[in-house]
Motif scaffolding. Structure first.
Motif, mmCIF file in Angstrom:
data_model
loop_
_atom_site.group_PDB
_atom_site.id
_atom_site.type_symbol
_atom_site.label_atom_id
_atom_site.label_comp_id
_atom_site.label_asym_id
_atom_site.label_seq_id
_atom_site.Cartn_x
_atom_site.Cartn_y
_atom_site.Cartn_z
ATOM 1 N N THR A 179 0.766 -1.327 -0.019
ATOM 2 C CA THR A 179 0.130 -0.124 -0.035
ATOM 3 C C THR A 179 0.766 1.239 -0.042
ATOM 4 O OG1 THR A 179 -1.631 -1.058 0.850
ATOM 5 C CG2 THR A 179 -1.680 1.225 1.378
ATOM 6 N N THR A 183 -0.263 3.612 -2.936
ATOM 7 C CA THR A 183 -0.660 5.153 -2.620
ATOM 8 C C THR A 183 -0.010 6.193 -2.979
ATOM 9 O OG1 THR A 183 -0.006 4.925 -0.286
ATOM 10 C CG2 THR A 183 -2.364 4.375 -0.695
ATOM 11 N N SER A 219 -5.889 5.307 -3.969
ATOM 12 C CA SER A 219 -5.900 5.804 -2.583
ATOM 13 C C SER A 219 -6.305 4.613 -1.656
ATOM 14 C CB SER A 219 -6.566 7.117 -2.425
ATOM 15 O OG SER A 219 -8.025 6.821 -2.680
#
Length: 304
Positions: A179, A183, A219
């Motif tokens: 992640t 992101t 996101s």
């Protein structure tokens, strides 16, 4: 990872028809809903899993002539995660669809779905036919979606489901480590150009909005997206025998995430349903926005 707080974005100042607002669902989960506030017949959009308004340039045009209401999925795009983390998947998304309709004062409406949102809209149609005036399926099938994936590669359905569900399980395990990279990924013109020439996606109509759509999609933490996907994979194919409202299917010939053949056979089982296939991938709203809005208007004309 802590829940993302609900962020109500200010009115768009870039010429887009887009306004965000909060809607509580039946279990108290606060959703970030959105609308284009356009004058015209109202459509409830059940969006693709984890996707956002920017994937729909045709619907963010103030001159599109169709009023859209929609929402971001639980734990994505500013919507809260539910207190019960297992209360996700198509059943929960169908509850959210009804909550958004109730908040907008819609006793009934035409439902439009994309990708996993097609599962959601058919689930609403089967459970609450009195709330549905018409159905417009874009790049999606009425249930058992994971078995429908990889069709252009001629992968057998049982193998396809095992591979794609397995990939989602791996993503959930490794997500926390991945992640921070996803992101923080810069989605510039070169990135989008590479993606749109990969075969997974074809060239898009509006590069700026498509970059915003991809950035917003990324996101969402990978492990949470995989959690949503795994629960969504449990949704079985719904019975279409009771569907009596005007229905249209818009498929992408090169779609690896929703079989155009499965969409065509679903259309064959609904009396009077319209099936159209475009030279496109799964991302028809971004690749062929003009054809999408034209097909939607045609359905609305049939609904009357």
């Amino acid at each position: 990872m802590a829940d993302r707080a609900l962020t109500l974005a200010p009115p768009a100042d870039d010429g887009l028809a887009l306004r965000y607002y909060a809607v509580p669902s039946r279990d108290g989960t606060v959703l970030q809903a959105w609308t284009n506030d356009v004058e015209g017949p109202t459509v409830l959009l059940c969006n693709g899993l984890g996707t956002n308004p920017y994937a729909w340039p045709s619907l963010l045009d103030p001159a599109c002539g169709v009023r859209v209401v929609s929402w971001n999925h639980r734990g994505t795009g500013g919507s809260h995660r539910p207190v019960d983390r297992e209360h996700v998947g198509i059943d929960a998304f169908a509850e959210d669809a009804l909550a958004v309709m109730d908040h907008a004062g819609l006793d009934s409406a035409v439902l439009m779905g994309w990708s996993m949102g097609v599962n959601t809209m058919f689930e609403v149609a089967v459970r609450h036919p009195e709330r549905v005036d018409g159905l417009f399926a874009v790049g999606g099938v009425p249930g058992d979606t994971f078995a429908s994936m990889l069709a252009p590669l001629r992968v057998p359905r049982p193998v396809s489901k095992a591979l794609t569900v397995g990939a989602a399980r791996v993503a959930k395990v490794v997500g926390r480590g991945v992640t921070p990279w996803t992101t923080g990924l810069a989605v510039g013109p070169a990135t989008l150009r590479a993606l749109s020439h990969s075969g997974f996606m074809l060239p898009v109509a509006d590069e700026e909005l498509s970059r915003r759509a991809v950035r917003e999609f990324l996101s969402t933490p990978v492990e949470w997206y995989a959690h949503l996907a795994l629960h969504s994979s449990l949704h079985r194919r719904v019975s279409l025998r009771g569907i009596e409202v005007p229905t249209s299917f818009l498929a992408g010939r090169y779609d690896v995430l929703a079989s155009s053949r499965d969409m065509r056979t679903a259309a064959d089982r609904i009396p009077g349903a319209v099936y159209e296939e475009l030279r496109a991938t799964h991302f028809l709203p971004m690749e062929r926005p003009h054809e999408v809005i034209t097909a939607l208007r045609a359905l609305l004309a049939r609904v009357g």
